[in-house]
Design an enzyme around this catalytic site. Structure first.
Site, PDB file in Angstrom:
ATOM      1  N   ILE A 153      35.813 -49.548  29.439  1.00 34.35           N
ATOM      2  CA  ILE A 153      35.800 -48.355  28.595  1.00 34.35           C
ATOM      3  C   ILE A 153      34.985 -48.598  27.324  1.00 34.35           C
ATOM      4  O   ILE A 153      34.140 -47.776  26.948  1.00 34.35           O
ATOM      5  CB  ILE A 153      37.236 -47.941  28.234  1.00 34.35           C
ATOM      6  CG1 ILE A 153      37.998 -47.535  29.492  1.00 34.35           C
ATOM      7  CG2 ILE A 153      37.239 -46.786  27.224  1.00 34.35           C
ATOM      8  CD1 ILE A 153      39.492 -47.327  29.280  1.00 34.35           C
ATOM      9  N   SER A 183      44.229 -46.569  23.537  1.00 36.15           N
ATOM     10  CA  SER A 183      44.667 -47.738  24.312  1.00 36.15           C
ATOM     11  C   SER A 183      46.186 -47.790  24.416  1.00 36.15           C
ATOM     12  O   SER A 183      46.755 -47.534  25.469  1.00 36.15           O
ATOM     13  CB  SER A 183      44.135 -49.028  23.688  1.00 36.15           C
ATOM     14  OG  SER A 183      42.752 -49.137  23.899  1.00 36.15           O
ATOM     15  N   ARG A 184      46.869 -48.115  23.307  1.00 33.41           N
ATOM     16  CA  ARG A 184      48.328 -48.191  23.300  1.00 33.41           C
ATOM     17  C   ARG A 184      48.827 -47.868  21.899  1.00 33.41           C
ATOM     18  O   ARG A 184      48.206 -48.246  20.901  1.00 33.41           O
ATOM     19  CB  ARG A 184      48.820 -49.589  23.707  1.00 33.41           C
ATOM     20  CG  ARG A 184      48.615 -49.940  25.167  1.00 33.41           C
ATOM     21  CD  ARG A 184      49.539 -49.150  26.080  1.00 33.41           C
ATOM     22  NE  ARG A 184      49.380 -49.495  27.487  1.00 33.41           N
ATOM     23  CZ  ARG A 184      48.527 -48.911  28.318  1.00 33.41           C
ATOM     24  NH1 ARG A 184      47.722 -47.958  27.859  1.00 33.41           N
ATOM     25  NH2 ARG A 184      48.463 -49.265  29.585  1.00 33.41           N
ATOM     26  N   ASP A 191      46.293 -40.942  21.433  1.00 33.01           N
ATOM     27  CA  ASP A 191      46.615 -40.345  22.725  1.00 33.01           C
ATOM     28  C   ASP A 191      48.071 -40.562  23.113  1.00 33.01           C
ATOM     29  O   ASP A 191      48.450 -40.330  24.257  1.00 33.01           O
ATOM     30  CB  ASP A 191      45.692 -40.954  23.795  1.00 33.01           C
ATOM     31  CG  ASP A 191      45.474 -40.014  24.982  1.00 33.01           C
ATOM     32  OD1 ASP A 191      45.632 -38.790  24.810  1.00 33.01           O
ATOM     33  OD2 ASP A 191      45.140 -40.494  26.074  1.00 33.01           O
ATOM     34  N   GLU A 218      57.244 -39.553  14.709  1.00 32.03           N
ATOM     35  CA  GLU A 218      56.842 -39.736  13.307  1.00 32.03           C
ATOM     36  C   GLU A 218      55.404 -39.301  13.025  1.00 32.03           C
ATOM     37  O   GLU A 218      55.020 -39.164  11.865  1.00 32.03           O
ATOM     38  CB  GLU A 218      57.018 -41.197  12.895  1.00 32.03           C
ATOM     39  CG  GLU A 218      56.232 -42.185  13.732  1.00 32.03           C
ATOM     40  CD  GLU A 218      56.612 -43.616  13.415  1.00 32.03           C
ATOM     41  OE1 GLU A 218      56.805 -43.922  12.226  1.00 32.03           O
ATOM     42  OE2 GLU A 218      56.747 -44.411  14.359  1.00 32.03           O
ATOM     43  N   HIS A 252      48.358 -37.994  25.982  1.00 27.56           N
ATOM     44  CA  HIS A 252      47.956 -39.016  26.957  1.00 27.56           C
ATOM     45  C   HIS A 252      46.985 -38.433  27.979  1.00 27.56           C
ATOM     46  O   HIS A 252      47.185 -38.540  29.200  1.00 27.56           O
ATOM     47  CB  HIS A 252      49.180 -39.603  27.653  1.00 27.56           C
ATOM     48  CG  HIS A 252      48.940 -40.990  28.168  1.00 27.56           C
ATOM     49  ND1 HIS A 252      49.878 -41.712  28.860  1.00 27.56           N
ATOM     50  CD2 HIS A 252      47.846 -41.799  28.105  1.00 27.56           C
ATOM     51  CE1 HIS A 252      49.397 -42.891  29.189  1.00 27.56           C
ATOM     52  NE2 HIS A 252      48.154 -42.963  28.737  1.00 27.56           N
ATOM     53  N   LEU A 253      45.875 -37.883  27.471  1.00 35.44           N
ATOM     54  CA  LEU A 253      44.904 -37.198  28.328  1.00 35.44           C
ATOM     55  C   LEU A 253      43.691 -38.044  28.658  1.00 35.44           C
ATOM     56  O   LEU A 253      42.791 -37.586  29.361  1.00 35.44           O
ATOM     57  CB  LEU A 253      44.426 -35.907  27.624  1.00 35.44           C
ATOM     58  CG  LEU A 253      45.480 -34.841  27.352  1.00 35.44           C
ATOM     59  CD1 LEU A 253      44.845 -33.662  26.633  1.00 35.44           C
ATOM     60  CD2 LEU A 253      46.127 -34.383  28.648  1.00 35.44           C
ATOM     61  N   GLY A 254      43.659 -39.294  28.166  1.00 30.80           N
ATOM     62  CA  GLY A 254      42.459 -40.114  28.323  1.00 30.80           C
ATOM     63  C   GLY A 254      41.908 -40.138  29.734  1.00 30.80           C
ATOM     64  O   GLY A 254      40.699 -39.975  29.940  1.00 30.80           O
ATOM     65  N   ALA A 255      42.765 -40.333  30.701  1.00 33.18           N
ATOM     66  CA  ALA A 255      42.306 -40.433  32.090  1.00 33.18           C
ATOM     67  C   ALA A 255      42.708 -39.221  32.919  1.00 33.18           C
ATOM     68  O   ALA A 255      42.672 -39.276  34.147  1.00 33.18           O
ATOM     69  CB  ALA A 255      42.864 -41.699  32.730  1.00 33.18           C
TER      70      ALA A 255
END
Length: 390
Positions: free
Chosen positions: A147, A229-230, A254, A259, A271-274
């Protein structure tokens, strides 16, 4: 016939890579040989003793109990690079979203519905959404895997100055990297010079809170962080404080967390990255092909817990042995095979940390007694026999 259990919906194009004459796949299956999974949490599953391999249709493997799998000789695969283009496009979009204040502008414009003189209000209100162009700005890319390389190359093509950092960059990734990407001498230099920073490293004990208050303080005033990433790579409290003080001008993440929601200048994407049909297809195909290659030929590629170990089949009986990476295991195995009259036609041994893996092609039949003797060798974790491996 190999039995494959699918713990999530796997794209049909991936399952099609498992020939029906040699593979059976279903969500409910007794004593599977392999498992195909995407996001299902496997930590509380009671893995049947029949399981030989698990293939994750994606890059992260936090949902798989790796230590348990390694102890039992279960090979775990992932699909690095299969969703890389989808994530790359999200990162580029994130830079534009945060710079040009597109989300804020769209939200504001939608709020004008039902009001009078909308064109006039637009002309008056648009000044609050002024934002810089990315051309000519500096992007710092931390992690130059599948990536990171695509992001760096795309940003360079858009006219950005790109600093890259990855002390463990692979030869393959280095070949794909644009010559315009500048090697950063260290993280502190990259952090100090970048207008945007995008993170593409795994979450480990060493990278947890990689961007904490101290590191964020070293960033340029008005810089932005992009995290696809995380979530644990960035200290949320430190980011919120830096945004509130004006030191940071944006954070795109993502991985929405309580908070971060509702915080000005934080853009949380779900969480749309992939999340593209192309990425899902690529991951499914790659996972299925790796699983098939291992089950049919014993070859390993893209495993996260065992070494890469691939040997062309000879048409002979193939024995695969997983073992602890300790002295004398190989000599014990070869001596045992020789003592019972099995001639070794070809052999390959690879190791990764505390584990090793062997592919041994032999002439002759391997009896259940031979398998039992091999399993009894000190240090051996698992033994498998593939007759007439082609």
């Amino acid at each position: 016939m190999f039995k494959i259990q699918t713990l999530n919906k796997i794209a049909t194009c991936g399952l099609d890579r498992l020939p029906r004459d040699n593979f059976e796949s279903a969500t409910e299956i007794v004593n599977p040989d392999g498992i195909l999974v995407r996001s299902a949490d496997m930590h509380k599953l009671d893995l049947p003793s029949s399981v030989l391999a698990i293939a994750r249709a994606g890059a992260g493997v936090n949902n798989i109990p790796l230590p348990t799998c390694t102890e039992r000789g279960i090979v775990v695969f992932n699909t690095p690079g299969a969703n890389a283009n989808g994530v790359k496009e999200m990162v580029i979009a994130a830079m534009l979203l945060s710079s040009r204040k597109l989300f804020e502008g769209i939200t504001w414009a939608q709020g004008l519905k039902g009001q009078d003189a909308i064109p006039e209000q637009v002309e008056k209100g648009k000044a609050q959404f002024v934002g810089p162009e990315i051309q000519g700005k500096t992007l710092g890319v931390i992690g130059l895997g599948a990536i990171g390389v695509l992001v760096a190359n795309a940003a360079s093509a858009l006219g950005m100055r790109v600093l890259g950092l990855d002390p463990f960059i692979s030869v393959e990734a280095a070949w794909r990297l644009s010559h315009n990407v500048i090697k950063a001498p260290g993280l502190d230099t990259l952090v100090a010079e970048a207008d945007y920073i995008t993170i593409h490293v795994p979450l480990t004990a060493d990278t947890k809170n990689l961007f904490n208050a101290e590191r964020i303080a070293r960033m340029k005033k008005g810089a932005r962080i992009l995290n696809f990433s995380r979530s644990g790579l960035v200290d949320n409290a430190a980011v919120k404080a830096a945004l509130a003080s004006g030191h940071l001008d944006g954070y795109v993440c993502d991985f929405p967390e309580e908070e971060l929601l509702g915080v000005p200048k934080v853009l949380p994407t779900p969480h749309l990255g992939a999340s593209t049909p192309e990425s899902e297809d690529n991951c499914a195909i790659m996972a299925a092909e790796q699983l098939r290659e291992y089950l049919e030929r014993g070859n390993i590629s893209n495993s996260v817990n065992f070494p890469t170990c691939e040997m062309a089949p000879t048409g002979k009986t193939r024995i695969t042995v997983a073992n602890r990476n300790v002295p004398n295991v190989i000599s014990s195995l070869t001596s045992l095979l020789g003592s019972i009259g099995l001639n070794i036609e070809d052999m390959l041994n690879k190791n990764r940390g505390e584990v090793a893996y062997n592919i041994i092609d032999v002439s002759g039949d391997v009896t259940p007694e031979t398998i039992a003797h091999l399993k009894s060798v000190e240090g051996v974790i698992a033994v498998r026999v593939i007759p007439n491996c082609n």
